[in-house]
Design an enzyme around this catalytic site. Structure first.
Site, short mmCIF file in Angstrom:
data_model
loop_
_atom_site.label_atom_id
_atom_site.label_comp_id
_atom_site.label_asym_id
_atom_site.label_seq_id
_atom_site.Cartn_x
_atom_site.Cartn_y
_atom_site.Cartn_z
N THR A 94 0.85 -1.20 0.00
CA THR A 94 0.00 0.00 0.00
C THR A 94 0.89 1.24 0.00
O THR A 94 1.93 1.26 0.65
CB THR A 94 -0.91 -0.01 1.25
OG1 THR A 94 -1.79 -1.13 1.16
CG2 THR A 94 -1.74 1.26 1.35
N ASP A 96 6.26 -4.10 -1.08
CA ASP A 96 5.62 -3.06 -0.28
C ASP A 96 6.61 -1.92 -0.04
O ASP A 96 7.83 -2.11 -0.17
CB ASP A 96 5.16 -3.67 1.07
CG ASP A 96 4.03 -2.87 1.70
OD1 ASP A 96 3.74 -1.75 1.23
OD2 ASP A 96 3.43 -3.38 2.68
N ASP A 112 8.41 3.57 5.44
CA ASP A 112 8.59 4.99 5.77
C ASP A 112 10.00 5.28 6.26
O ASP A 112 10.53 6.37 6.03
CB ASP A 112 7.55 5.40 6.81
CG ASP A 112 6.15 5.16 6.28
OD1 ASP A 112 5.84 5.70 5.22
OD2 ASP A 112 5.40 4.38 6.88
N LYS A 134 6.75 1.26 9.19
CA LYS A 134 5.72 1.34 8.18
C LYS A 134 4.44 1.86 8.81
O LYS A 134 4.30 1.84 10.02
CB LYS A 134 5.45 -0.05 7.57
CG LYS A 134 6.57 -0.49 6.64
CD LYS A 134 6.33 -1.88 6.04
CE LYS A 134 5.01 -2.08 5.36
NZ LYS A 134 4.69 -1.09 4.32
N GLU A 149 -0.70 -5.00 6.46
CA GLU A 149 0.65 -5.19 5.88
C GLU A 149 1.45 -6.17 6.72
O GLU A 149 2.19 -7.00 6.19
CB GLU A 149 1.37 -3.84 5.80
CG GLU A 149 0.83 -2.95 4.71
CD GLU A 149 1.40 -1.54 4.73
OE1 GLU A 149 1.36 -0.89 3.68
OE2 GLU A 149 1.86 -1.08 5.79
C1 5RP Z 1 1.35 2.13 4.30
C2 5RP Z 1 2.82 1.99 4.34
C3 5RP Z 1 3.56 2.42 3.14
O1 5RP Z 1 4.23 1.33 2.62
C4 5RP Z 1 4.52 3.49 3.52
O2 5RP Z 1 3.79 4.53 4.12
C5 5RP Z 1 5.30 4.01 2.31
O3 5RP Z 1 4.44 4.72 1.48
P1 5RP Z 1 4.97 5.49 0.19
O4 5RP Z 1 5.43 4.45 -0.78
O5 5RP Z 1 3.75 6.25 -0.29
O6 5RP Z 1 6.06 6.42 0.61
O7 5RP Z 1 3.42 1.52 5.28
O8 5RP Z 1 0.77 1.73 5.52
#
Ligand code: 5RP
Length: 236
Positions: free
Chosen positions: A24, A79, A82, A92, A101
Protein backbone atom coordinates in the site's frame (compact mmCIF):
# COMPACT_ATOMS: atom_id res chain seq x y z
CA UNK A 1 12.49 7.11 -8.03
CA UNK A 2 9.34 5.36 -6.78
CA UNK A 3 8.35 4.12 -10.23
CA UNK A 4 11.90 2.99 -11.05
CA UNK A 5 12.35 0.99 -7.87
CA UNK A 6 8.85 -0.52 -7.89
CA UNK A 7 9.24 -1.74 -11.47
CA UNK A 8 12.71 -3.09 -10.71
CA UNK A 9 11.31 -5.16 -7.84
CA UNK A 10 8.57 -6.59 -10.04
CA UNK A 11 11.07 -7.45 -12.79
CA UNK A 12 13.48 -9.08 -10.32
CA UNK A 13 11.10 -11.02 -8.10
CA UNK A 14 7.74 -11.75 -9.77
CA UNK A 15 7.56 -14.96 -11.78
CA UNK A 16 4.65 -16.54 -13.65
CA UNK A 17 2.38 -18.67 -11.40
CA UNK A 18 3.24 -16.92 -8.13
CA UNK A 19 1.04 -15.82 -5.25
CA UNK A 20 1.91 -12.14 -4.77
CA UNK A 21 1.25 -9.71 -1.93
CA UNK A 22 0.36 -6.16 -2.94
CA UNK A 23 1.60 -3.36 -0.69
CA UNK A 24 0.00 0.00 0.00
CA UNK A 25 1.18 3.54 -0.74
CA UNK A 26 2.55 5.63 -3.56
CA UNK A 27 5.52 3.32 -4.31
CA UNK A 28 3.39 0.18 -4.17
CA UNK A 29 1.03 1.89 -6.62
CA UNK A 30 3.69 1.59 -9.33
CA UNK A 31 4.37 -2.06 -8.43
CA UNK A 32 0.66 -2.87 -8.76
CA UNK A 33 0.49 -1.12 -12.14
CA UNK A 34 3.48 -3.13 -13.36
CA UNK A 35 1.97 -6.38 -12.03
CA UNK A 36 -1.18 -5.45 -13.96
CA UNK A 37 0.94 -5.25 -17.12
CA UNK A 38 2.35 -8.73 -16.45
CA UNK A 39 -1.18 -10.10 -16.02
CA UNK A 40 -2.26 -8.44 -19.29
CA UNK A 41 0.73 -10.06 -21.01
CA UNK A 42 -0.46 -13.52 -19.87
CA UNK A 43 1.12 -14.11 -16.42
CA UNK A 44 -1.03 -16.23 -14.12
CA UNK A 45 -0.73 -14.42 -10.77
CA UNK A 46 -2.91 -14.66 -7.68
CA UNK A 47 -2.66 -11.59 -5.48
CA UNK A 48 -3.51 -10.64 -1.90
CA UNK A 49 -3.94 -6.94 -1.08
CA UNK A 50 -2.82 -5.15 2.08
CA UNK A 51 -5.60 -2.54 1.88
CA UNK A 52 -8.96 -1.83 0.31
CA UNK A 53 -7.27 0.91 -1.73
CA UNK A 54 -4.72 -1.51 -3.23
CA UNK A 55 -7.40 -4.13 -3.81
CA UNK A 56 -9.48 -1.64 -5.83
CA UNK A 57 -6.46 -0.54 -7.86
CA UNK A 58 -5.44 -4.14 -8.55
CA UNK A 59 -8.93 -5.16 -9.66
CA UNK A 60 -9.08 -2.13 -11.96
CA UNK A 61 -5.87 -3.44 -13.59
CA UNK A 62 -7.41 -6.88 -14.18
CA UNK A 63 -5.47 -8.56 -11.35
CA UNK A 64 -7.13 -11.48 -9.52
CA UNK A 65 -7.32 -10.58 -5.82
CA UNK A 66 -8.08 -13.19 -3.17
CA UNK A 67 -8.49 -13.12 0.60
CA UNK A 68 -5.39 -14.12 2.51
CA UNK A 69 -7.13 -17.21 3.85
CA UNK A 70 -7.90 -18.40 0.32
CA UNK A 71 -4.18 -18.86 -0.38
CA UNK A 72 -1.47 -20.82 1.39
CA UNK A 73 1.69 -18.82 1.73
CA UNK A 74 2.54 -15.80 -0.38
CA UNK A 75 5.66 -16.16 -2.53
CA UNK A 76 6.62 -12.49 -2.74
CA UNK A 77 5.15 -9.28 -1.36
CA UNK A 78 6.31 -5.91 -2.69
CA UNK A 79 5.62 -3.06 -0.28
CA UNK A 80 6.95 0.37 0.65
CA UNK A 81 8.28 1.68 3.96
CA UNK A 82 8.59 4.99 5.77
CA UNK A 83 12.03 4.44 7.31
CA UNK A 84 14.70 1.78 6.79
CA UNK A 85 17.76 1.45 9.03
CA UNK A 86 21.10 -0.10 7.99
CA UNK A 87 19.98 -3.55 9.29
CA UNK A 88 16.86 -3.43 7.05
CA UNK A 89 14.57 -2.86 10.03
CA UNK A 90 11.55 -0.78 9.11
CA UNK A 91 8.92 1.67 10.19
CA UNK A 92 5.72 1.34 8.18
CA UNK A 93 2.19 2.64 8.47
CA UNK A 94 2.17 6.30 7.48
CA UNK A 95 -0.24 5.13 4.78
CA UNK A 96 -2.48 3.63 7.45
CA UNK A 97 -2.30 -0.03 6.37
CA UNK A 98 0.24 -1.35 8.89
CA UNK A 99 -1.98 -4.04 10.43
CA UNK A 100 -2.88 -5.81 7.19
CA UNK A 101 0.65 -5.19 5.88
CA UNK A 102 2.07 -6.98 8.90
CA UNK A 103 -0.34 -9.91 8.61
CA UNK A 104 0.45 -10.27 4.90
CA UNK A 105 4.19 -9.96 5.58
CA UNK A 106 3.94 -12.74 8.18
CA UNK A 107 2.42 -15.02 5.53
CA UNK A 108 5.06 -14.09 2.95
CA UNK A 109 8.22 -16.01 2.05
CA UNK A 110 10.06 -13.04 0.48
CA UNK A 111 9.05 -9.58 1.70
CA UNK A 112 10.60 -7.11 -0.74
CA UNK A 113 10.65 -3.48 0.34
CA UNK A 114 10.95 -0.68 -2.21
CA UNK A 115 12.02 2.82 -1.16
CA UNK A 116 13.68 5.95 -2.42
CA UNK A 117 16.95 6.97 -0.81
CA UNK A 118 15.24 9.55 1.44
CA UNK A 119 13.80 6.73 3.55
CA UNK A 120 17.21 5.42 4.68
CA UNK A 121 18.08 6.49 8.24
CA UNK A 122 20.84 5.69 10.72
CA UNK A 123 18.33 5.11 13.49
CA UNK A 124 14.58 4.37 13.32
CA UNK A 125 12.23 7.04 14.59
CA UNK A 126 14.35 10.01 13.59
CA UNK A 127 12.48 11.32 10.55
CA UNK A 128 8.97 9.99 11.08
CA UNK A 129 6.71 9.01 13.95
CA UNK A 130 5.95 5.38 14.74
CA UNK A 131 2.31 4.63 13.81
CA UNK A 132 0.47 2.54 16.39
CA UNK A 133 -2.98 1.10 15.61
CA UNK A 134 -5.30 1.07 18.62
CA UNK A 135 -8.88 0.08 19.32
CA UNK A 136 -11.26 3.07 19.22
CA UNK A 137 -12.71 2.08 22.62
CA UNK A 138 -10.84 4.09 25.25
CA UNK A 139 -8.20 5.20 22.77
CA UNK A 140 -7.23 8.25 24.81
CA UNK A 141 -6.44 6.02 27.79
CA UNK A 142 -4.34 3.85 25.49
CA UNK A 143 -2.48 6.94 24.28
CA UNK A 144 -1.62 7.90 27.89
CA UNK A 145 -0.05 4.47 28.34
CA UNK A 146 1.90 4.88 25.08
CA UNK A 147 3.19 8.25 26.27
CA UNK A 148 4.77 6.54 29.27
CA UNK A 149 6.99 4.65 26.80
CA UNK A 150 8.73 7.94 25.98
CA UNK A 151 6.88 9.32 22.98
CA UNK A 152 4.43 12.03 22.02
CA UNK A 153 1.36 10.23 20.63
CA UNK A 154 -0.78 12.24 18.21
CA UNK A 155 -4.17 10.93 17.08
CA UNK A 156 -4.20 10.75 13.28
CA UNK A 157 -7.07 12.74 11.81
CA UNK A 158 -8.93 12.67 8.51
CA UNK A 159 -10.12 16.26 8.44
CA UNK A 160 -12.24 16.89 11.52
CA UNK A 161 -12.62 13.24 12.55
CA UNK A 162 -10.17 10.52 13.57
CA UNK A 163 -8.69 8.52 10.70
CA UNK A 164 -10.16 5.00 10.72
CA UNK A 165 -8.19 2.06 9.31
CA UNK A 166 -9.57 -0.68 7.04
CA UNK A 167 -9.98 -2.77 10.21
CA UNK A 168 -12.01 -0.06 11.98
CA UNK A 169 -9.29 1.17 14.37
CA UNK A 170 -7.57 4.49 15.15
CA UNK A 171 -3.88 5.34 14.68
CA UNK A 172 -1.64 7.26 17.03
CA UNK A 173 1.52 8.63 15.39
CA UNK A 174 4.09 8.35 18.18
CA UNK A 175 7.00 10.76 17.93
CA UNK A 176 10.19 9.39 19.52
CA UNK A 177 13.54 11.15 19.55
CA UNK A 178 15.02 8.14 17.79
CA UNK A 179 14.34 4.53 18.79
CA UNK A 180 17.32 3.04 20.62
CA UNK A 181 15.94 -0.43 21.35
CA UNK A 182 13.37 -1.35 18.69
CA UNK A 183 12.84 -4.96 19.89
CA UNK A 184 12.19 -3.86 23.44
CA UNK A 185 9.92 -1.06 22.27
CA UNK A 186 7.94 -3.37 20.02
CA UNK A 187 7.31 -5.70 22.92
CA UNK A 188 6.38 -2.87 25.27
CA UNK A 189 3.94 -1.33 22.78
CA UNK A 190 2.27 -4.61 21.97
CA UNK A 191 1.92 -5.34 25.70
CA UNK A 192 -0.05 -2.10 26.10
CA UNK A 193 -3.75 -2.80 26.56
CA UNK A 194 -5.78 -1.33 23.68
CA UNK A 195 -2.96 -1.59 21.14
CA UNK A 196 -3.72 -3.70 18.08
CA UNK A 197 -0.36 -3.48 16.27
CA UNK A 198 2.59 -1.16 15.76
CA UNK A 199 4.55 -0.03 12.70
CA UNK A 200 7.91 -1.57 13.61
CA UNK A 201 8.67 -4.31 11.07
CA UNK A 202 11.68 -6.09 12.56
CA UNK A 203 13.43 -8.93 10.75
CA UNK A 204 10.68 -8.85 8.17
CA UNK A 205 12.42 -7.67 4.99
CA UNK A 206 14.03 -10.30 2.78
CA UNK A 207 15.35 -7.53 0.55
CA UNK A 208 15.24 -3.73 0.48
CA UNK A 209 15.70 -2.16 -2.94
CA UNK A 210 16.68 1.50 -2.87
CA UNK A 211 16.68 4.05 -5.69
CA UNK A 212 18.74 7.21 -5.18
CA UNK A 213 18.03 10.56 -6.77
CA UNK A 214 20.29 9.73 -9.73
CA UNK A 215 18.25 6.60 -10.46
CA UNK A 216 20.97 4.28 -9.12
CA UNK A 217 19.50 1.09 -7.66
CA UNK A 218 21.04 -0.82 -4.78
CA UNK A 219 20.03 -3.90 -2.77
CA UNK A 220 20.63 -3.68 0.97
CA UNK A 221 20.72 -7.40 1.80
CA UNK A 222 24.31 -7.88 0.67
CA UNK A 223 25.69 -5.30 3.11
CA UNK A 224 23.52 -6.63 5.95
CA UNK A 225 24.54 -10.24 5.36
CA UNK A 226 28.21 -9.24 5.29
CA UNK A 227 27.84 -7.51 8.66
CA UNK A 228 26.00 -10.49 10.10
CA UNK A 229 28.42 -13.08 8.75
CA UNK A 230 29.57 -15.27 11.62
CA UNK A 231 26.81 -14.12 13.96
CA UNK A 232 24.04 -16.58 14.60
CA UNK A 233 21.52 -14.06 15.86
CA UNK A 234 21.01 -10.36 15.55
CA UNK A 235 22.05 -8.45 18.62
CA UNK A 236 19.38 -6.14 20.04
C1 5RP B 1 1.35 2.13 4.30
C2 5RP B 1 2.82 1.99 4.34
C3 5RP B 1 3.56 2.42 3.14
O1 5RP B 1 4.23 1.33 2.62
C4 5RP B 1 4.52 3.49 3.52
O2 5RP B 1 3.79 4.53 4.12
C5 5RP B 1 5.30 4.01 2.31
O3 5RP B 1 4.44 4.72 1.48
P1 5RP B 1 4.97 5.49 0.19
O4 5RP B 1 5.43 4.45 -0.78
O5 5RP B 1 3.75 6.25 -0.29
O6 5RP B 1 6.06 6.42 0.61
O7 5RP B 1 3.42 1.52 5.28
O8 5RP B 1 0.77 1.73 5.52
Amino acid sequence: MKKTIAEEAVNRFIKDGMVVGLGTGSTSYFAIMKIGELVSSGYDLTCVATSIQSEKLAKSCGITVMDLDQVGSIDVTIDGADEVDPQMQLIKGLGGALLREKIVAAATIKEVIVVDGNKIVDKLGTTCPLPVEVLPFGHEHTSHALKKLGCEPVLRMAGEVPFITDSGNCIYDCKFEGIDRPYYLEMAINNTTGVVENGLFLNTAYEVLVCDKHGKISAMSEAVNEKLAGKEIRVF
